[in-house]
Design a protein around this motif. Structure first.
Motif, PDB file in Angstrom:
ATOM      1  N   ASN A  66       0.850  -1.196   0.000  1.00 61.45           N
ATOM      2  CA  ASN A  66       0.000   0.000   0.000  1.00 61.45           C
ATOM      3  C   ASN A  66       0.879   1.237   0.000  1.00 61.45           C
ATOM      4  OD1 ASN A  66      -2.837  -1.207   0.567  1.00 61.45           O
ATOM      5  ND2 ASN A  66      -1.569  -2.079   2.186  1.00 61.45           N
ATOM      6  N   TYR A  67       0.271   2.340  -0.381  1.00 54.05           N
ATOM      7  CA  TYR A  67       0.978   3.605  -0.238  1.00 54.05           C
ATOM      8  C   TYR A  67       0.175   4.514   0.683  1.00 54.05           C
ATOM      9  CZ  TYR A  67      -2.092   6.264  -3.414  1.00 54.05           C
ATOM     10  OH  TYR A  67      -3.158   6.897  -3.983  1.00 54.05           O
ATOM     11  N   LEU A  68       0.901   5.329   1.420  1.00 53.54           N
ATOM     12  CA  LEU A  68       0.306   6.224   2.408  1.00 53.54           C
ATOM     13  C   LEU A  68       0.649   7.652   2.028  1.00 53.54           C
ATOM     14  CD1 LEU A  68      -1.137   6.312   5.272  1.00 53.54           C
ATOM     15  CD2 LEU A  68       1.159   6.523   6.215  1.00 53.54           C
ATOM     16  N   HIS A  69      -0.361   8.472   1.834  1.00 48.10           N
ATOM     17  CA  HIS A  69      -0.156   9.880   1.507  1.00 48.10           C
ATOM     18  C   HIS A  69      -0.189  10.683   2.799  1.00 48.10           C
ATOM     19  CE1 HIS A  69      -1.887  13.856  -0.214  1.00 48.10           C
ATOM     20  NE2 HIS A  69      -0.597  13.944  -0.020  1.00 48.10           N
ATOM     21  N   ILE A  70       0.981  11.116   3.249  1.00 56.19           N
ATOM     22  CA  ILE A  70       1.066  11.929   4.461  1.00 56.19           C
ATOM     23  C   ILE A  70       0.792  13.377   4.066  1.00 56.19           C
ATOM     24  CG2 ILE A  70       2.536  12.675   6.370  1.00 56.19           C
ATOM     25  CD1 ILE A  70       4.070  10.064   6.062  1.00 56.19           C
ATOM     26  N   LYS A  71      -0.354  13.863   4.415  1.00 51.43           N
ATOM     27  CA  LYS A  71      -0.818  15.170   3.949  1.00 51.43           C
ATOM     28  C   LYS A  71      -0.692  16.219   5.039  1.00 51.43           C
ATOM     29  CE  LYS A  71      -5.443  13.386   4.864  1.00 51.43           C
ATOM     30  NZ  LYS A  71      -6.751  13.074   4.324  1.00 51.43           N
TER      31      LYS A  71
ATOM     32  N   LYS B 104      -2.767   0.146  -3.997  1.00 51.12           N
ATOM     33  CA  LYS B 104      -3.898   0.702  -3.271  1.00 51.12           C
ATOM     34  C   LYS B 104      -3.443   1.737  -2.238  1.00 51.12           C
ATOM     35  CE  LYS B 104      -5.014  -3.397  -2.014  1.00 51.12           C
ATOM     36  NZ  LYS B 104      -5.676  -4.557  -1.346  1.00 51.12           N
ATOM     37  N   ARG B 105      -4.273   2.754  -2.100  1.00 52.13           N
ATOM     38  CA  ARG B 105      -4.016   3.785  -1.102  1.00 52.13           C
ATOM     39  C   ARG B 105      -4.595   3.350   0.235  1.00 52.13           C
ATOM     40  NH1 ARG B 105      -6.514   8.309   1.178  1.00 52.13           N
ATOM     41  NH2 ARG B 105      -5.103  10.079   1.556  1.00 52.13           N
ATOM     42  N   ALA B 106      -3.882   3.613   1.311  1.00 50.68           N
ATOM     43  CA  ALA B 106      -4.337   3.258   2.652  1.00 50.68           C
ATOM     44  C   ALA B 106      -4.242   4.485   3.549  1.00 50.68           C
ATOM     45  CB  ALA B 106      -3.498   2.121   3.226  1.00 50.68           C
ATOM     46  N   SER B 107      -5.158   4.582   4.481  1.00 54.17           N
ATOM     47  CA  SER B 107      -5.112   5.683   5.447  1.00 54.17           C
ATOM     48  C   SER B 107      -4.248   5.331   6.650  1.00 54.17           C
ATOM     49  CB  SER B 107      -6.519   6.046   5.921  1.00 54.17           C
ATOM     50  OG  SER B 107      -7.153   4.915   6.504  1.00 54.17           O
ATOM     51  N   VAL B 108      -4.031   4.019   6.858  1.00 54.83           N
ATOM     52  CA  VAL B 108      -3.193   3.536   7.960  1.00 54.83           C
ATOM     53  C   VAL B 108      -2.397   2.336   7.463  1.00 54.83           C
ATOM     54  CG1 VAL B 108      -3.138   2.575  10.292  1.00 54.83           C
ATOM     55  CG2 VAL B 108      -4.854   4.287   9.703  1.00 54.83           C
ATOM     56  N   ILE B 109      -1.107   2.310   7.757  1.00 51.36           N
ATOM     57  CA  ILE B 109      -0.285   1.145   7.462  1.00 51.36           C
ATOM     58  C   ILE B 109       0.400   0.685   8.743  1.00 51.36           C
ATOM     59  CG2 ILE B 109       0.128   1.810   5.063  1.00 51.36           C
ATOM     60  CD1 ILE B 109       2.926   2.724   5.894  1.00 51.36           C
ATOM     61  N   LYS B 110       0.701  -0.607   8.788  1.00 49.73           N
ATOM     62  CA  LYS B 110       1.355  -1.181   9.957  1.00 49.73           C
ATOM     63  C   LYS B 110       2.761  -1.604   9.577  1.00 49.73           C
ATOM     64  CE  LYS B 110       0.700  -4.612  13.631  1.00 49.73           C
ATOM     65  NZ  LYS B 110      -0.170  -5.684  14.149  1.00 49.73           N
TER      66      LYS B 110
ATOM     67  N   ASP C  77      -0.613   6.541  10.568  1.00 52.38           N
ATOM     68  CA  ASP C  77      -1.742   7.094   9.825  1.00 52.38           C
ATOM     69  C   ASP C  77      -1.291   8.269   8.976  1.00 52.38           C
ATOM     70  OD1 ASP C  77      -2.396   9.720  11.567  1.00 52.38           O
ATOM     71  OD2 ASP C  77      -1.921   8.057  12.910  1.00 52.38           O
ATOM     72  N   ASP C  78      -2.150   8.677   8.031  1.00 49.90           N
ATOM     73  CA  ASP C  78      -1.768   9.728   7.092  1.00 49.90           C
ATOM     74  C   ASP C  78      -1.687  11.102   7.733  1.00 49.90           C
ATOM     75  OD1 ASP C  78      -4.421  10.057   7.552  1.00 49.90           O
ATOM     76  OD2 ASP C  78      -5.073   9.653   5.499  1.00 49.90           O
ATOM     77  N   GLY C  79      -2.243  11.270   8.938  1.00 49.87           N
ATOM     78  CA  GLY C  79      -2.123  12.537   9.640  1.00 49.87           C
ATOM     79  C   GLY C  79      -0.989  12.585  10.637  1.00 49.87           C
ATOM     80  N   LEU C  80      -0.310  11.446  10.825  1.00 53.99           N
ATOM     81  CA  LEU C  80       0.812  11.318  11.771  1.00 53.99           C
ATOM     82  C   LEU C  80       0.423  11.740  13.192  1.00 53.99           C
ATOM     83  CD1 LEU C  80       3.966  12.489   9.759  1.00 53.99           C
ATOM     84  CD2 LEU C  80       3.164  10.176  10.208  1.00 53.99           C
ATOM     85  N   ASN C  81      -0.833  11.468  13.564  1.00 55.38           N
ATOM     86  CA  ASN C  81      -1.228  11.740  14.954  1.00 55.38           C
ATOM     87  C   ASN C  81      -1.261  10.470  15.802  1.00 55.38           C
ATOM     88  OD1 ASN C  81      -3.587  10.437  14.071  1.00 55.38           O
ATOM     89  ND2 ASN C  81      -4.656  12.378  13.761  1.00 55.38           N
ATOM     90  N   PHE C  82      -1.046   9.315  15.157  1.00 55.52           N
ATOM     91  CA  PHE C  82      -0.934   8.015  15.820  1.00 55.52           C
ATOM     92  C   PHE C  82      -2.182   7.673  16.636  1.00 55.52           C
ATOM     93  CE2 PHE C  82       3.395   9.297  14.986  1.00 55.52           C
ATOM     94  CZ  PHE C  82       3.961   8.135  14.470  1.00 55.52           C
ATOM     95  N   ALA C  83      -3.331   8.193  16.203  1.00 58.23           N
ATOM     96  CA  ALA C  83      -4.584   7.869  16.887  1.00 58.23           C
ATOM     97  C   ALA C  83      -4.937   6.398  16.692  1.00 58.23           C
ATOM     98  CB  ALA C  83      -5.707   8.763  16.366  1.00 58.23           C
TER      99      ALA C  83
END
Length: 282
Positions: A83-88, A108-114, A121-127
């Protein structure tokens, strides 16, 4: 990463042979803005550029080079796990649709990768990572209650040691503490403190921490982060108004700098010592 040919698993020399194969792609001269991170057979590319289109172009170029290496060694990329993660930075901006491919296959695009047990997550808030840790802590708490039982209870000392050696390590693994997450960590720790002390459920968390002499989790996480930065990474760090210079502390001995592909066994064996040992044995 999967091999197109059958090969034995779990061999002693397997990691060394894999290092020799992976060394080729690790030594690749990647373009500026590209960083490759590898652990075993998990590969992560970090691609950074000015615009979204430039990022897509650069990522596709990098993946084509990577695919050339996999084809050369008859390796296959597991597309289901890729997957790819777009850090926006701009969360209110337009959605970035897929345009990144590996060969003819779209990724495929993912909002969270492990990766290595950490949910990014794509927001880098680690929620998402904190939510997963909270769910895991509930399982650990229930397991601790089952072990304690009703009539054959574990002693308070053993429950405290289980918390320190198992639970706390799991919760604080790769944790990035923010002010918003302190309350979540406090609520997670509270369940185990109530189980350890046997106090009333209305007892304040601070009082439970004081009774057991346990540090709040967010402070413990910051302390461990400082120790890692100064002791392992060799970086200076500021914490609670104190400055820690890594040069003022004893550093661990540096590991071997010999790459497995360049390791010469003949240079590491003392033939004279081996002959004297055989003579003594006779």
């Amino acid at each position: 990463m999967e091999s197109a040919t059958r090969m034995s698993q779990g061999s002693c020399t397997g990691p060394d042979f894999w290092n020799m194969v992976a060394d080729e792609v690790l030594r690749q001269d990647w373009p500026q803005g590209v960083h490759l991170q590898v652990f075993a057979d998990d590969f992560v590319f970090l691609v950074n550029d000015g615009t979204k289109q430039e990022v897509k172009t650069l990522a596709n170029k990098v993946l084509q080079t990577f695919k050339t290496w996999t084809d050369k060694h008859k390796l296959e990329i597991s597309l289901d796990k890729t997957n790819y993660l777009h850090i926006k930075k701009n969360r209110s901006g337009p959605m970035w649709y897929s345009g990144i491919k590996s060969g003819q296959n779209s990724i495929k695009r993912a909002s969270v990768i492990k990766y290595l047990g950490v949910l990014i997550d794509d927001g880098l808030n680690f929620a998402a990572h904190l939510s997963a840790i909270k769910n895991k802590s509930l399982i650990l708490h229930q397991g601790l209650k089952n072990v304690s039982g009703i009539s054959w209870e574990l002693s308070r000392n053993i429950r405290r040691q289980l918390y320190l050696t198992v639970v706390e390590k799991v919760i604080l693994y790769a944790h990035n503490i923010t002010a918003r997450q302190q309350k979540h960590l406090s609520s997670i720790q509270r369940k185990f403190l109530l189980n350890t002390t046997g106090a009333y459920s209305t007892t304040p968390t601070a009082a439970l921490q004081s009774l057991e002499g346990l540090m709040p989790l967010h402070i413990k996480a910051k302390m461990q982060s400082t120790l890692v930065r100064v002791g392992r990474l060799g970086r200076n760090c500021d914490y609670e108004g104190f400055h820690f210079d890594h040069e003022n502390y004893e550093q661990p001995s540096s590991p071997s700098t010999i790459h497995p592909a360049l390791f010469s066994l003949e240079d590491r064996i003392s033939h004279g010592g081996a002959r004297s040992f055989q003579q003594n044995a006779k």
